[in-house]
Structure formats: C-alpha cells, structure tokens
Scaffold this motif. Structure first.
Motif, PDB file in Angstrom:
ATOM      1  N   UNK A 186      40.606  -0.638 -25.923  1.00 37.31           N
ATOM      2  CA  UNK A 186      41.173   0.787 -26.388  1.00 37.31           C
ATOM      3  C   UNK A 186      39.840   1.563 -26.706  1.00 37.31           C
ATOM      4  N   UNK A 187      37.974   0.748 -26.215  1.00 38.19           N
ATOM      5  CA  UNK A 187      37.136   2.219 -26.890  1.00 38.19           C
ATOM      6  C   UNK A 187      36.630   2.655 -26.526  1.00 38.19           C
ATOM      7  N   UNK A 188      36.507   3.820 -26.334  1.00 37.78           N
ATOM      8  CA  UNK A 188      36.368   4.888 -25.795  1.00 37.78           C
ATOM      9  C   UNK A 188      34.852   5.347 -24.958  1.00 37.78           C
ATOM     10  N   UNK A 189      33.855   3.865 -25.788  1.00 38.89           N
ATOM     11  CA  UNK A 189      32.943   3.775 -24.942  1.00 38.89           C
ATOM     12  C   UNK A 189      33.234   3.160 -24.460  1.00 38.89           C
ATOM     13  N   UNK A 190      33.472   2.401 -22.467  1.00 40.82           N
ATOM     14  CA  UNK A 190      33.480   1.597 -21.603  1.00 40.82           C
ATOM     15  C   UNK A 190      32.316   1.696 -21.004  1.00 40.82           C
ATOM     16  N   UNK A 191      31.693  -0.092 -20.825  1.00 45.01           N
ATOM     17  CA  UNK A 191      30.952  -0.575 -20.335  1.00 45.01           C
ATOM     18  C   UNK A 191      30.921  -0.266 -18.945  1.00 45.01           C
ATOM     19  N   UNK A 192      30.182  -0.297 -18.163  1.00 50.67           N
ATOM     20  CA  UNK A 192      30.269  -0.478 -16.972  1.00 50.67           C
ATOM     21  C   UNK A 192      29.579  -2.164 -15.979  1.00 50.67           C
ATOM     22  N   UNK A 193      31.347  -2.535 -15.395  1.00 47.80           N
ATOM     23  CA  UNK A 193      30.806  -3.970 -16.044  1.00 47.80           C
ATOM     24  C   UNK A 193      30.136  -4.761 -14.516  1.00 47.80           C
ATOM     25  N   UNK A 194      28.874  -5.634 -14.580  1.00 44.87           N
ATOM     26  CA  UNK A 194      27.722  -5.718 -14.223  1.00 44.87           C
ATOM     27  C   UNK A 194      28.570  -7.805 -14.236  1.00 44.87           C
ATOM     28  N   UNK A 195      29.455  -7.864 -13.717  1.00 45.90           N
ATOM     29  CA  UNK A 195      29.352  -9.552 -14.233  1.00 45.90           C
ATOM     30  C   UNK A 195      29.108 -10.406 -13.117  1.00 45.90           C
ATOM     31  N   UNK A 196      27.833 -11.612 -14.052  1.00 50.72           N
ATOM     32  CA  UNK A 196      27.210 -12.584 -13.125  1.00 50.72           C
ATOM     33  C   UNK A 196      28.674 -13.606 -12.796  1.00 50.72           C
ATOM     34  N   UNK A 197      28.227 -13.640 -10.920  1.00 53.42           N
ATOM     35  CA  UNK A 197      29.091 -14.404 -10.581  1.00 53.42           C
ATOM     36  C   UNK A 197      29.606 -16.034 -10.930  1.00 53.42           C
ATOM     37  N   UNK A 198      30.768 -16.189 -11.567  1.00 51.08           N
ATOM     38  CA  UNK A 198      30.834 -18.006 -12.162  1.00 51.08           C
ATOM     39  C   UNK A 198      31.915 -18.163 -11.982  1.00 51.08           C
ATOM     40  N   UNK A 199      32.472 -19.242 -10.975  1.00 48.51           N
ATOM     41  CA  UNK A 199      33.749 -19.655 -11.121  1.00 48.51           C
ATOM     42  C   UNK A 199      33.515 -21.200 -11.665  1.00 48.51           C
ATOM     43  N   UNK A 200      34.274 -21.741 -12.718  1.00 47.11           N
ATOM     44  CA  UNK A 200      34.651 -22.622 -12.609  1.00 47.11           C
ATOM     45  C   UNK A 200      35.532 -23.484 -11.646  1.00 47.11           C
ATOM     46  N   UNK A 201      35.282 -25.028 -11.820  1.00 50.16           N
ATOM     47  CA  UNK A 201      36.998 -25.563 -11.369  1.00 50.16           C
ATOM     48  C   UNK A 201      38.043 -25.628 -11.611  1.00 50.16           C
ATOM     49  N   UNK A 202      37.544 -25.731 -13.425  1.00 50.02           N
ATOM     50  CA  UNK A 202      39.263 -25.912 -13.918  1.00 50.02           C
ATOM     51  C   UNK A 202      40.055 -24.303 -13.759  1.00 50.02           C
ATOM     52  N   UNK A 203      39.735 -23.408 -14.128  1.00 49.20           N
ATOM     53  CA  UNK A 203      40.630 -23.077 -13.320  1.00 49.20           C
ATOM     54  C   UNK A 203      41.558 -22.057 -11.874  1.00 49.20           C
ATOM     55  N   UNK A 204      40.676 -22.843 -11.148  1.00 47.85           N
ATOM     56  CA  UNK A 204      41.109 -23.161  -9.677  1.00 47.85           C
ATOM     57  C   UNK A 204      42.348 -23.864  -9.637  1.00 47.85           C
ATOM     58  N   UNK A 205      41.427 -24.758 -10.175  1.00 50.40           N
ATOM     59  CA  UNK A 205      42.419 -26.009 -10.084  1.00 50.40           C
ATOM     60  C   UNK A 205      44.051 -25.814 -11.131  1.00 50.40           C
ATOM     61  N   UNK A 206      43.924 -25.537 -11.770  1.00 55.38           N
ATOM     62  CA  UNK A 206      44.993 -24.556 -13.044  1.00 55.38           C
ATOM     63  C   UNK A 206      46.172 -24.307 -12.114  1.00 55.38           C
ATOM     64  N   UNK A 207      45.500 -22.412 -11.144  1.00 58.10           N
ATOM     65  CA  UNK A 207      45.970 -22.091 -10.610  1.00 58.10           C
ATOM     66  C   UNK A 207      46.787 -22.834  -9.298  1.00 58.10           C
ATOM     67  N   UNK A 208      45.608 -23.783  -8.462  1.00 58.48           N
ATOM     68  CA  UNK A 208      46.633 -24.247  -7.332  1.00 58.48           C
ATOM     69  C   UNK A 208      47.788 -25.322  -7.372  1.00 58.48           C
ATOM     70  N   UNK A 209      47.675 -26.467  -9.046  1.00 61.87           N
ATOM     71  CA  UNK A 209      48.775 -27.131  -9.528  1.00 61.87           C
ATOM     72  C   UNK A 209      49.834 -26.198  -9.815  1.00 61.87           C
ATOM     73  N   UNK A 210      50.020 -25.205 -10.018  1.00 58.94           N
ATOM     74  CA  UNK A 210      50.532 -24.581 -10.702  1.00 58.94           C
ATOM     75  C   UNK A 210      51.597 -23.097  -9.704  1.00 58.94           C
ATOM     76  N   UNK A 211      50.708 -22.803  -8.724  1.00 53.63           N
ATOM     77  CA  UNK A 211      51.429 -22.199  -7.595  1.00 53.63           C
ATOM     78  C   UNK A 211      51.189 -22.976  -6.322  1.00 53.63           C
ATOM     79  N   UNK A 212      50.826 -23.617  -5.162  1.00 50.70           N
ATOM     80  CA  UNK A 212      50.670 -24.570  -4.109  1.00 50.70           C
ATOM     81  C   UNK A 212      51.887 -25.611  -4.228  1.00 50.70           C
ATOM     82  N   UNK A 213      51.709 -26.544  -6.044  1.00 49.78           N
ATOM     83  CA  UNK A 213      52.135 -27.718  -5.512  1.00 49.78           C
ATOM     84  C   UNK A 213      53.678 -27.224  -5.805  1.00 49.78           C
TER      85      UNK A 213
END
Length: 380
Positions: free
Chosen positions: A327-354
C-alpha cells in the motif's frame, strides 16, 4: 515403427479429432483451465522473483544489526556502543548508522532517508530514488525542500537520480551527508540509529548476538537470517492473500473437474458404446480418454505458464502487482530479472494437470466396462 508406438499415435490422432468435433466445449474448457493456471503461476513467479531480488539485496547487508530499545521501542544508540561492540571477540568491525523515515506532505509519501558509509556528494546535496523524483518532479540540479524537526526548511540540491536498475530498493530513498541528516531530524552528534556489526565467521553470528545481549542489556541484535525470514513471511503472506482472492477461479475449475469425474455426457457415452461395439477393448477406451485429458491439461498448462511468464517478466505483473506490492504511495517500476525454478512449476503441474487427467478415468471405466448396447441407449 514399433506396434506400441503406432498404437499410441493412432490413439492420439483419434483424440485430437474427437476434441475437434467438440471444439466449442473443448476450447471453453481449455480457456478456463489456462486462466486458472495463468493466475496461480503469475502469483508464484512474481513471489519467487521478489524473494530472489530481496535475497540478492540482503546478501551484502551486515551480518548483525544492533538496536537500542527503551520501553520496548526502538531508540537511538550512543556512540559508545560502537567501540563496545567492536571489542567483542569475533567481530571484524562495527559502525554506527544513520537512517530514518520522513513523511513528505507534498506527495503524501514516506521517504527513507539514509546516510551511506561513504557519501559521494557535497554538503547540501542529495541523491534521490526514481520514485521520489517522480513524486516531487525532481532531476539533477533541482532543489528538494524538506521540513526539519525544528520547523525550518532544509533545502538540498539533487546531485543525481538513482539508476533505474536499483529502483526496486531505491524508489523511496534519499541519500545525504551526515551533517544534513542530523540537521533534518535534530539528532545531536554521538547518537546513531543503530550499529552495523561485521562478524568474521558467519557461523558465529548467533554466538556474537548472545554476547551483545550480555554486554548491553538494552540492545536488540537482529541477524541477517532473521531479516530474510521476515521477508519470506511477508512474501508468503501476500502470495497467500492473492491466491485467496483467486479462490473463485480455483473453485470454478474444481467444479469443472468434479463434473468431469461425476460422469460423461450422453454424446461421450454414445461414442464409447460405438467404439466398444466395433471391437475396441476397454483398455483402448481408457487410453483414449487418458490421452484426451492429458492433451487438454498439458495444452492448458503450457499456455497458462507461458502467459504467466510473459505477464510477470515482460508485462511487469500489471494485473496483480498492486495486490502484491503493498500500500506504499511510492511504487517502484518493476523490472524483474527472469528466473523460474522447477519447484513451483512442478507443484502447479501436480495440482492442476494430474487431478484433472485422473478425473477422466473413473467415469470412462464405468462406461467402457458396461454393455455397449446399454451404453448407446444411455442406460449404463
């Protein structure tokens, strides 16, 4: 080609043609499925990226911070503490820090005011973050007027604006010299906000922290690991809040999966009856429906994950960023470095696909095991 692979290829071809015959239903299901995956994956990717940025920023912070507490509240630490802490065995060095928060009535935002260890500006100059520059329409050479604690105004000349690459941590930052900081907040010489302690061996930080409380009963030592855990808790709480907001979409997907598991439509039952009547085995029908569920699930999962990746790292999380950034008044402009680990993808896969793929097996087995004539009549 081996017979087993040839059989699977024929089943996949028939699956795709069957889905295309029901393209309206298949595309709507695919869209809802992909939307659910997109929403959850966006939250996971964004939280992981922010957590990684926070760890990268805190990597260079002192291993131990020591604050003075009075009546359970943070108070200024005397300069004598610096020498006392530097004399503890295992401590490489200790230095007093000056930092604080300034409420700016012009922008309605809180600025983080900090004296760096080696400020490169002259007295009367300041370095401001890009969020401060936007809020006050500042640039290099412009003047920044701040209200001091004694009611007077402290006018600083902006030496430079912090680079965009550091905006995630410097958006609300104002860097200035020690004399200007003390004049702004009315802090006399010999007092510091806290003391930063560098420990030679990181494994001894906990031991040094215990020594600090023994020497200085009013001290509150804070380790880098405690700060990291606090940030992790904040990110986990915010991501959980976002998932809670998305509960409606998740429940809608659950209803679709439950409807799939509770039974087949009349057209699907008739199709299974015809396949059984022309000689298909029960195992062939089960494989067909398994392929059907897998094709829909994997296609929706891939589309949702790809869209979430582009949303977070290319689109700067425009849909969910206000919820997760706070809720801060000054919000930074996000420039996130692309980085994805296998763990969240695996969790999402088993929670939706399986679960969805497995939900197609039970009703298909019931229809495939029944008499084809009864199935085609719709009485199976």
């Amino acid at each position: 080609m081996r017979p087993s692979l040839e059989r699977q290829r024929f089943l996949l071809d028939f699956t795709l043609s069957s889905l295309w015959r029901r393209k309206g239903k298949s595309l709507s299901l695919l869209g809802v499925y992909a939307l659910v995956v997109f929403s959850l994956a966006s939250v996971l990717f964004f939280t992981e990226a922010l957590r990684r940025e926070a760890r990268a920023v805190l990597r260079d912070t002192p291993g131990l911070l020591v604050q003075r507490t009075v009546a359970g509240r943070h108070d200024l630490a005397p300069a004598g503490w610096v020498a006392t802490l530097a004399g503890i065995r295992g401590v490489e060095r200790a230095r007093g820090r000056l930092w604080g928060y300034y409420f700016d009535p012009v922008s309605g935002a809180n600025f983080t005011v900090l004296v760096p260890e080696r400020f490169w500006g002259a007295p009367g100059e300041a370095v401001v973050g890009r969020g401060v520059a936007r809020a006050r329409a500042l640039g290099a050479g412009r003047k920044l007027a701040l209200s001091a604690s004694d009611g007077s105004f402290l006018t600083l000349v902006v030496r430079e604006v912090a680079p965009a690459a550091s905006e995630l941590v410097s958006a609300d930052l104002v860097l200035l010299g020690e004399a200007d900081f003390r004049a702004l907040f009315g802090i006399p010489p010999g007092l510091f906000t806290d003391v930063a302690v560098e420990v030679r061996n990181p494994k001894e930080i906990a031991t040094v922290a215990r020594k600090v409380t023994g020497l200085l009963p009013a001290a509150r030592p804070i380790t880098r690991e405690e700060i990291l855990r606090t940030w992790d808790s904040i990110f986990d709480w915010r991501s959980g809040l976002a998932v809670l907001v998305l509960t409606g979409a998740v429940l809608a997907f659950g209803i679709v999966a439950w409807d799939k598991a509770s039974g087949l439509s009349a057209d699907e039952q008739r199709e299974i009856g015809i396949l059984k009547a022309i000689g298909w085995e029960t195992s062939d029908v089960l494989l067909l429906k398994l392929w059907e569920g897998a094709v829909v699930s994997i296609a929706a999962f891939a589309a949702g994950v790809l869209a979430a990746y582009l949303h977070v790292f290319a689109g700067r999380m425009v849909l969910f960023a206000p919820l997760l950034r706070g809720w801060a008044t000054l919000q930074p402009e996000l420039r996130l470095i692309p980085h994805v680990t296998p763990f969240p993808i695996a969790v999402l896969f088993f929670l939706t696909v399986v679960p969805y793929t497995a939900a197609t097996i039970v009703p298909t087995w019931r229809a495939a095991a029944a008499d084809p004539d009864r199935v085609m009549r719709g009485v199976a």
